[in-house]
Design an enzyme around this catalytic site. Sequence first.
Site, PDB file in Angstrom:
ATOM      1  N   CYS A  80      74.118 -20.746  -7.894  1.00  0.00           N
ATOM      2  CA  CYS A  80      74.994 -20.168  -8.920  1.00  0.00           C
ATOM      3  C   CYS A  80      75.272 -18.692  -8.672  1.00  0.00           C
ATOM      4  O   CYS A  80      76.221 -18.134  -9.230  1.00  0.00           O
ATOM      5  CB  CYS A  80      74.375 -20.333 -10.307  1.00  0.00           C
ATOM      6  SG  CYS A  80      73.990 -22.045 -10.708  1.00  0.00           S
ATOM      7  N   GLY A 115      81.185 -36.631 -10.483  1.00  0.00           N
ATOM      8  CA  GLY A 115      80.484 -36.691 -11.754  1.00  0.00           C
ATOM      9  C   GLY A 115      78.981 -36.785 -11.608  1.00  0.00           C
ATOM     10  O   GLY A 115      78.244 -36.698 -12.588  1.00  0.00           O
ATOM     11  N   ARG A 187      76.014 -35.211 -28.487  1.00  0.00           N
ATOM     12  CA  ARG A 187      75.208 -36.188 -27.742  1.00  0.00           C
ATOM     13  C   ARG A 187      73.955 -35.552 -27.120  1.00  0.00           C
ATOM     14  O   ARG A 187      74.054 -34.515 -26.462  1.00  0.00           O
ATOM     15  CB  ARG A 187      76.107 -36.749 -26.634  1.00  0.00           C
ATOM     16  CG  ARG A 187      75.510 -37.765 -25.733  1.00  0.00           C
ATOM     17  CD  ARG A 187      76.625 -38.499 -24.971  1.00  0.00           C
ATOM     18  NE  ARG A 187      77.438 -37.607 -24.152  1.00  0.00           N
ATOM     19  CZ  ARG A 187      77.199 -37.338 -22.864  1.00  0.00           C
ATOM     20  NH1 ARG A 187      76.166 -37.876 -22.263  1.00  0.00           N
ATOM     21  NH2 ARG A 187      78.008 -36.546 -22.186  1.00  0.00           N
ATOM     22  N   CYS A 198      75.070 -27.361 -23.210  1.00  0.00           N
ATOM     23  CA  CYS A 198      75.226 -27.356 -21.750  1.00  0.00           C
ATOM     24  C   CYS A 198      76.638 -26.907 -21.380  1.00  0.00           C
ATOM     25  O   CYS A 198      77.615 -27.324 -22.003  1.00  0.00           O
ATOM     26  CB  CYS A 198      75.004 -28.759 -21.187  1.00  0.00           C
ATOM     27  SG  CYS A 198      73.473 -29.545 -21.716  1.00  0.00           S
ATOM     28  N   CYS A 199      76.736 -26.107 -20.333  1.00  0.00           N
ATOM     29  CA  CYS A 199      78.059 -25.718 -19.848  1.00  0.00           C
ATOM     30  C   CYS A 199      78.751 -26.940 -19.264  1.00  0.00           C
ATOM     31  O   CYS A 199      78.098 -27.863 -18.791  1.00  0.00           O
ATOM     32  CB  CYS A 199      77.931 -24.617 -18.804  1.00  0.00           C
ATOM     33  SG  CYS A 199      77.071 -25.114 -17.304  1.00  0.00           S
TER      34      CYS A 199
END
Lengths: 379, 379
Positions: A80, A115, A187, A198-199
């Site tokens: 990151c 994904g 969720r 969460c991003c």
Amino acid sequence: MREVRVIGTGLIRFGKFPEQTLADLARPAILTALAEAGVERRRIEAAYCGTALGGMMAGQRILKPLGMTSIPIANIENACASSATAFREAWIAVGAGVYDVALVLGVEKLTKLGGGPLPVEQEDWEAAYGLMMPALYAMRARRYLHDHGVGPEVLAQVTVKAHRHGAKNADAQDRREITLEEALSSRPIAEPLRRADCCPTGDGASAIVIAGADVARRLGRDGVRVVSSTLTSGKYMTGFRDFTSPEITTRAAAQAYESAGVGPDDIDVAEVHDAFTIAELLYYEALGFCPRGDAPKLLADGATSVGGDIPVNPSGGLLSKGHPVGATGVAQIVEIVRQLEGRCDGRQVEGAKLGLAHVTGGGVSGLDHGACAIHIFSR
Amino acid sequence: MREVRVIGTGLIRFGKFPEQTLADLARPAILTALAEAGVERRRIEAAYCGTALGGMMAGQRILKPLGMTSIPIANIENACASSATAFREAWIAVGAGVYDVALVLGVEKLTKLGGGPLPVEQEDWEAAYGLMMPALYAMRARRYLHDHGVGPEVLAQVTVKAHRHGAKNADAQDRREITLEEALSSRPIAEPLRRADCCPTGDGASAIVIAGADVARRLGRDGVRVVSSTLTSGKYMTGFRDFTSPEITTRAAAQAYESAGVGPDDIDVAEVHDAFTIAELLYYEALGFCPRGDAPKLLADGATSVGGDIPVNPSGGLLSKGHPVGATGVAQIVEIVRQLEGRCDGRQVEGAKLGLAHVTGGGVSGLDHGACAIHIFSR
């Protein structure tokens, strides 16, 4: 080392663009940064391209269609922190006078993973057994809530603020505002983290042009000064006995403040690595914006909202603006530079003079081999 | 920029080690380089890790088990030029005084590809349709043989020389000598290239410690001086009308010689990027060791053998020493440094004072977005 200034910034709105190549993603960001800098392509003497998963020769594949070849191009990876590290290496080279004007890129295409999770390396057995990023941050969140006797609503408040800021940012991936109730009922991902904690994943690109201060002057550009650059490696957390102290950020912050000759109270605006809501709270404390345990109060008091004492993530942060891994570090710097130049209509931190960009990268298992980069800028 | 010196070198013998991690591969190379430099691990202020396919945070994954954390680590990718680029960035940072002592790594594990080709990126349609590296070099070889009216035996002579040199190098992956007949009858890969015309694939690691010249003096180490560092990007070949002029190397060589204030006649020993036999011939010409078309004669005369006027690839080169992509650039520099220090028993270029390391990287399709790095060193 001579003074270095950021003289141009560009980024695209992050999102999911499976049909686009890295070059497609990066082109608009680069052209915007060049236009802001007022320099033609042939004035760029070198490029540093930060990407974590972009594959071989990402910078060359991006710059070739723009006719920007025949220059030194280095591709830089630090998870990151990839493009923040690219920024640092470019800053060193321009500061040393090796180049007068350089281009820094951040780019990533996460949709190519279809994904799925980030790839796991052979020795990352912790990740292979399930300790992926959401699980890792969930453990830290659970411990933080337990230690300080607070509930998941303190996490939800982070994402509510992020989306309130992001709603004012045309470049944010997720511009919807979100209520506390929506966040708390989203969720479950890895308890206590829910989807809103969460991003999002996505694709994106960011670009910056830097120049020696003397060169910037000749180009008639004030830009924004790079006050200090800090990069370090080490532990994501102090150890299993202390899950909520992000050792690497605490240490990097001390180095950054010392190097810049300022303290946390001097920072007017910050972009921090809020990949998960809990992370932002931990980083308030690690960056010295408040004592340990006081992050929920700092947030609840509005201090870290635009209009507060120390606005954090006015861009919407990773939670709202998005987090295409390698694109993030430079995108944070783009926001800080634009804040210091007073160009962030609707989310502007008034009178901001000193800004800080903070990012951590941590491979996949990430427990104890992270990277942390902190850059401080002044008007 | 202050003068920078190489004060320690290390590498492992390249080979196929599917059970080993990057850290396993790199450890012996690092410990050797540190021992040669006479510095303890804690004296290393930063690390630059070159790898093309090592995955995220390769440097951190390698250095953590050695206890070398809490320092800036940047991972650098430029295909085959990855670790040469890492070397350049480290040279800039140490030259600028940001660090006094830095570690440069090259590391790669090609066996993780399971014997398959390098991964193809979305936009590399040329590679997807079959223009992988062997095919690309085969086209250049065919053109060269046609243009100069020579047969495939000129290619075979390159690999015969490479293996003659490599047989004297305990660190070479393939130490068998090979005859002209064996080379010419080896399995066809992409005509006119045969198996013996192609470097082997494998895993490997290389390491170098550099320091500012003033710091090296204080450490009591002479080392070898970095005279010039050149990195550029551009075309692998001039165009479809001229397949045998490696434009990027010709241009980089001109820059390197100008920057070093020397000419090709001054070079005593060179390591060049002989991933395929034809490449070495093209690089003799591009580096100015002979006029265009004269490479077969230069080779046949023995000028590029140890004992000749301009020995090329005394290590055995990529053809014999092996070519774990990201490890190659630093491994070439290791050989040049050891040659200049007179430590290459059995393959020593007597009295070598000035050495050159040349590497090109080219993604997968590689036709027109390559990288080229040339470093020149003096005793």
